[in-house]
Design an enzyme around this catalytic site. Structure first.
Site: not given
Ligand code: GLA
Length: 380
Positions: A119, A167, A216
């Site tokens: 993560g 990200d 997700y």
């Protein structure tokens, strides 16, 4: 280090070296794919790329982390199911070519210290690192935000993981000693200074995020479904939960299933928390910032249901330690890491106490990283 590994592998010095950091998200979880707000920071763990041009159209890649090699031809870039670690670089290369950049053959060595499947966005770091590598090697002069979008496209369309843009954005555009406040709808951003007397401590549960991808995708769908229902109750077209207020979610409560109601409530409240958190960070009110982190964890645990026992144990241990300002799970969830904001003088003892407590409670080993916010790969 990466330069020496390059020399050992390919027998010449690299022409270009770049580093792309992993990230931790301070607050704003599961909001990016809802056009919302996020506040991540790049960490001082990164993936390094070293490489040089070679004649022709073949790219040879060596991964230090997998101790494996692969090669591909720029005229025919396909997914490699055996060396799946190389797909991030293949995808980025393919989309750069499709965008009209003519790449050249190259030898590349890459690897680093961002733990995988934890993560902390090691895959985004590889994608952004590959984009920065080509940009520097061939002086492409590409726009950083454009490269971030391309890196995300590689993850979404080439690798096949339906992530948001957070990200890749922070790995590209993070700034040393700052968090990055990003509006995922129009990609407006600003860097927010982090106080020097407060540390970001990351605790890695060691739980690989097994459910992360399928759950997700479920969350993504649930958010879309809730938008349709809330929109019809509101009587106007709403494109994403970004455009929804908490009062709209309440007004639509009876029209939503309990699950959809809680999913929507998380996203809408989380967006508001980010806006408040940024104000508190800017005014130096770190205690109030930390309280919002705690509230975010409760919401991710109870409403969004993306935490797990190990993450909850880490967070509850953290909440009890002296000097802690806030603690919560970070990233997609179902394993991976927690992020903790801790007074600098308490950070070492905090990390040790959480490791010991985790071992006592669950018989598991947690790794802890006291992080410094770092520079992204795409800014000077
Ligand atoms: C993963 C995704 C991001 C974001 C987070 C949850 O890290 O890659 O885009 O959605 O989960 O906030």
């Amino acid at each position: 280090m990466i330069a020496q590994l390059f020399e050992m592998t390919f027998g010449a010095a690299p022409e270009v070296i770049v580093r792309a950091p992993g990230r931790v998200n301070l607050i704003g979880e599961h909001t990016d794919y809802n056009d919302g707000f996020v506040l991540p920071a790049a960490i001082d763990r990164s993936i390094g790329f070293a490489g040089r041009k070679r004649a022709g159209r073949v790219v040879r890649v060596y991964s230090t982390d997998f101790d494996a090699s692969a090669e591909f031809n720029l005229d025919d870039i396909r997914k490699d199911t055996q060396n799946s670690w190389s797909n991030y670089i293949r995808g980025v290369s393919k989309y750069l070519e499709e965008d009209g950049h003519r790449l050249s053959g190259a030898d590349i060595v890459f690897g680093g210290d961002v733990p995988r499947e934890s993560g902390l966005s090691s895959s985004a770091a590889v994608e952004v690192g590959a984009a920065a590598f080509w940009n520097n090697l061939l002086h492409l002069g590409a726009d950083p935000v454009g490269l971030v979008k391309l890196a995300r496209k590689a993850e979404n369309q080439f690798v096949g993981v339906p992530c948001g843009i957070m990200d890749q954005f922070i790995s590209g555009l993070g700034r040393r000693d700052h968090a990055l406040f990003l509006d995922c709808r129009d990609l407006a951003y600003r860097h927010v200074p982090l106080r020097g007397d407060v540390k970001i401590v990351v605790c890695n549960s060691g739980v690989k995020r097994a459910l992360a991808q399928s759950e997700y995708e479920v969350r993504l769908k649930q958010c879309r479904e809730s938008v349709v229902i809330i929109s019809s109750v509101m009587g106007r077209e709403v494109k994403s939960l970004r455009e929804v207020e908490p009062s709209d979610v309440e007004a639509a409560r009876s029209a939503l299933s309990d699950v959809l109601y809680r999913r929507a409530r998380h996203v809408v409240m989380e967006n508001n928390r980010v806006l408040e958190a940024v104000k508190f960070l800017e005014s130096g009110e770190v205690e109030r910032f930390g309280q919002l982190m705690n509230a975010a964890h409760v919401s991710l645990r109870d409403d969004y249901e993306v935490s797990c026992k190990e993450l909850d144990v880490l967070v509850e241990l953290a909440w009890k330690q002296p000097g802690v300002l806030g603690a919560r799970m970070t990233g997609a969830g179902f394993g991976g890491c927690t992020v903790n904001l801790v007074r600098q003088d308490a950070a070492e003892a905090f990390a040790e106490a959480v490791r010991r407590g985790y071992q006592n409670a669950l018989g598991l080993k947690a790794e802890t990283y006291i992080c410094r916010a770092s520079q992204g790969a795409l800014i000077d």
